[in-house]
Design a protein around this motif. Sequence first.
Motif, PDB file in Angstrom:
ATOM      1  N   GLY A 260       0.839  -1.194   0.000  1.00 28.05           N
ATOM      2  CA  GLY A 260       0.000   0.000   0.000  1.00 28.05           C
ATOM      3  C   GLY A 260       0.872   1.241   0.000  1.00 28.05           C
ATOM      4  O   GLY A 260       2.034   1.193   0.402  1.00 28.05           O
ATOM      5  N   LYS A 261       0.305   2.354  -0.450  1.00 30.70           N
ATOM      6  CA  LYS A 261       1.042   3.608  -0.562  1.00 30.70           C
ATOM      7  C   LYS A 261       1.632   4.067   0.764  1.00 30.70           C
ATOM      8  O   LYS A 261       2.680   4.702   0.835  1.00 30.70           O
ATOM      9  N   LYS A 262       0.921   3.761   1.847  1.00 35.59           N
ATOM     10  CA  LYS A 262       1.373   4.212   3.165  1.00 35.59           C
ATOM     11  C   LYS A 262       2.040   3.094   3.958  1.00 35.59           C
ATOM     12  O   LYS A 262       2.239   3.213   5.160  1.00 35.59           O
ATOM     13  N   HIS A 263       2.343   2.006   3.268  1.00 33.86           N
ATOM     14  CA  HIS A 263       2.913   0.833   3.928  1.00 33.86           C
ATOM     15  C   HIS A 263       2.078   0.459   5.156  1.00 33.86           C
ATOM     16  O   HIS A 263       2.583   0.361   6.281  1.00 33.86           O
ATOM     17  N   ASP A 264       0.790   0.227   4.917  1.00 35.16           N
ATOM     18  CA  ASP A 264      -0.087  -0.096   6.035  1.00 35.16           C
ATOM     19  C   ASP A 264      -0.650  -1.522   5.982  1.00 35.16           C
ATOM     20  O   ASP A 264      -1.536  -1.865   6.769  1.00 35.16           O
ATOM     21  N   VAL A 265      -0.133  -2.350   5.070  1.00 32.60           N
ATOM     22  CA  VAL A 265      -0.583  -3.755   5.026  1.00 32.60           C
ATOM     23  C   VAL A 265       0.610  -4.657   5.327  1.00 32.60           C
ATOM     24  O   VAL A 265       1.590  -4.663   4.581  1.00 32.60           O
ATOM     25  N   PRO A 266       0.554  -5.426   6.437  1.00 30.12           N
ATOM     26  CA  PRO A 266       1.683  -6.304   6.766  1.00 30.12           C
ATOM     27  C   PRO A 266       1.781  -7.474   5.778  1.00 30.12           C
ATOM     28  O   PRO A 266       0.802  -7.820   5.117  1.00 30.12           O
ATOM     29  N   PRO A 267       2.982  -8.078   5.690  1.00 27.83           N
ATOM     30  CA  PRO A 267       3.236  -9.078   4.657  1.00 27.83           C
ATOM     31  C   PRO A 267       2.240 -10.238   4.626  1.00 27.83           C
ATOM     32  O   PRO A 267       1.856 -10.706   3.554  1.00 27.83           O
ATOM     33  N   HIS A 268       1.833 -10.720   5.805  1.00 26.82           N
ATOM     34  CA  HIS A 268       0.966 -11.903   5.831  1.00 26.82           C
ATOM     35  C   HIS A 268      -0.481 -11.562   5.493  1.00 26.82           C
ATOM     36  O   HIS A 268      -1.299 -12.469   5.321  1.00 26.82           O
ATOM     37  N   LEU A 269      -0.814 -10.261   5.415  1.00 26.12           N
ATOM     38  CA  LEU A 269      -2.198  -9.870   5.129  1.00 26.12           C
ATOM     39  C   LEU A 269      -2.358  -9.208   3.757  1.00 26.12           C
ATOM     40  O   LEU A 269      -3.438  -8.744   3.411  1.00 26.12           O
ATOM     41  N   ILE A 270      -1.303  -9.175   2.972  1.00 27.98           N
ATOM     42  CA  ILE A 270      -1.401  -8.608   1.625  1.00 27.98           C
ATOM     43  C   ILE A 270      -2.330  -9.487   0.789  1.00 27.98           C
ATOM     44  O   ILE A 270      -2.277 -10.718   0.867  1.00 27.98           O
ATOM     45  N   ASN A 271      -3.188  -8.838   0.008  1.00 30.81           N
ATOM     46  CA  ASN A 271      -4.083  -9.604  -0.872  1.00 30.81           C
ATOM     47  C   ASN A 271      -3.336  -9.863  -2.191  1.00 30.81           C
ATOM     48  O   ASN A 271      -3.541  -9.190  -3.197  1.00 30.81           O
ATOM     49  N   TYR A 272      -2.448 -10.847  -2.142  1.00 30.07           N
ATOM     50  CA  TYR A 272      -1.577 -11.123  -3.288  1.00 30.07           C
ATOM     51  C   TYR A 272      -2.383 -11.480  -4.534  1.00 30.07           C
ATOM     52  O   TYR A 272      -2.043 -11.088  -5.643  1.00 30.07           O
ATOM     53  N   ARG A 273      -3.456 -12.245  -4.349  1.00 26.41           N
ATOM     54  CA  ARG A 273      -4.238 -12.664  -5.526  1.00 26.41           C
ATOM     55  C   ARG A 273      -4.927 -11.473  -6.184  1.00 26.41           C
ATOM     56  O   ARG A 273      -4.964 -11.367  -7.413  1.00 26.41           O
ATOM     57  N   ALA A 274      -5.456 -10.554  -5.386  1.00 30.61           N
ATOM     58  CA  ALA A 274      -6.079  -9.361  -5.978  1.00 30.61           C
ATOM     59  C   ALA A 274      -5.029  -8.520  -6.707  1.00 30.61           C
ATOM     60  O   ALA A 274      -5.277  -8.029  -7.820  1.00 30.61           O
ATOM     61  N   ASN A 275      -3.861  -8.361  -6.088  1.00 33.30           N
ATOM     62  CA  ASN A 275      -2.798  -7.582  -6.721  1.00 33.30           C
ATOM     63  C   ASN A 275      -2.442  -8.131  -8.097  1.00 33.30           C
ATOM     64  O   ASN A 275      -2.356  -7.390  -9.084  1.00 33.30           O
ATOM     65  N   MET A 276      -2.230  -9.441  -8.148  1.00 33.55           N
ATOM     66  CA  MET A 276      -1.782 -10.025  -9.416  1.00 33.55           C
ATOM     67  C   MET A 276      -2.925 -10.096 -10.424  1.00 33.55           C
ATOM     68  O   MET A 276      -2.717  -9.926 -11.628  1.00 33.55           O
ATOM     69  N   MET A 277      -4.144 -10.323  -9.949  1.00 32.77           N
ATOM     70  CA  MET A 277      -5.295 -10.319 -10.855  1.00 32.77           C
ATOM     71  C   MET A 277      -5.505  -8.921 -11.444  1.00 32.77           C
ATOM     72  O   MET A 277      -5.848  -8.775 -12.630  1.00 32.77           O
ATOM     73  N   ALA A 278      -5.275  -7.895 -10.627  1.00 36.29           N
ATOM     74  CA  ALA A 278      -5.423  -6.521 -11.127  1.00 36.29           C
ATOM     75  C   ALA A 278      -4.436  -6.259 -12.263  1.00 36.29           C
ATOM     76  O   ALA A 278      -4.792  -5.660 -13.286  1.00 36.29           O
ATOM     77  N   LEU A 279      -3.201  -6.720 -12.095  1.00 34.27           N
ATOM     78  CA  LEU A 279      -2.215  -6.532 -13.166  1.00 34.27           C
ATOM     79  C   LEU A 279      -2.635  -7.288 -14.424  1.00 34.27           C
ATOM     80  O   LEU A 279      -2.498  -6.786 -15.543  1.00 34.27           O
TER      81      LEU A 279
END
Length: 257
Positions: free
Chosen positions: A49-68
């Motif tokens: 996140g822009k403000k570095h407010d999501v810790p590594p274990h809670l990142i929505n990796y699937r949404a991130n990659m699907m968005a790309l």
Amino acid sequence: MRRAIIGGTGVYGVGGSTVSRDVSTPLGEVRVDILTLGGYEIVFLPRHGKKHDVPPHLINYRANMMALKQLEVSYIYATCAVGSCNTEYRPGDVVILTDFLDFTKSRAHTFHDGSDGVKHTDMSDPYCTNLRTLLAEQAGNHNVSFKGNAVYVCTEGPRFETAAEIKMYRALGGDVVGMTNVPEVNLAKELGMCYAAAGIVTNWCTGVKEEAIAMHDITAAMEKNKQDLTSLFLSVLTGPLDQNHCSCAHAVMELGN
Ligand SMILES: [Zn+2]
């Protein structure tokens, strides 16, 4: 066809004039910045996140990659801040990731949930060989000096590792340790996108070295490396790219009917 940069810890922009965009995916909303450069649209996605407010274990990796994927991205470079358990790779060094060991525990790690058949993904070249080659070839033009190749150990976090764990990772062939590259790297492969990553060494792993590391040295190393790496990434991503020199587009195998 767009290209993308995923920024890890310490990398929250690509410079230049960007336009923010919200991408709605079936797995969640993702905010990205888009930079137009050299006739290409470069998508920038800050992993935490822009403000570095999501810790590594809670990142929505699937949404991130699907968005790309929805943005028609085929080529991705990523940065990740790592600790080193290899005494050859010191804080301030930059390495190219070539393989990984996965010690994550509770992440949604695949798009292949069985609803569309039984699929397996080839991991013989997890980090695109073509993108890695281009990085190494052009590094000198951008003041980037890669110290070497590295096997990345991905831990679940957010806690750091124990000395015994680091000893084990090193014995298994790990070079650097972080909390984010898995499942990002394998999700890219599941979606047929080329993905490569540079690791910026920010610290020694627990128990590796006793020497004190000055915080301002790490900050300075991160600042220099991120600017040079971004310049290198943008140079490769605004040049000719294809998927004829790698297996990324054909890594998913389907079994059964
Ligand atoms: Zn590839």
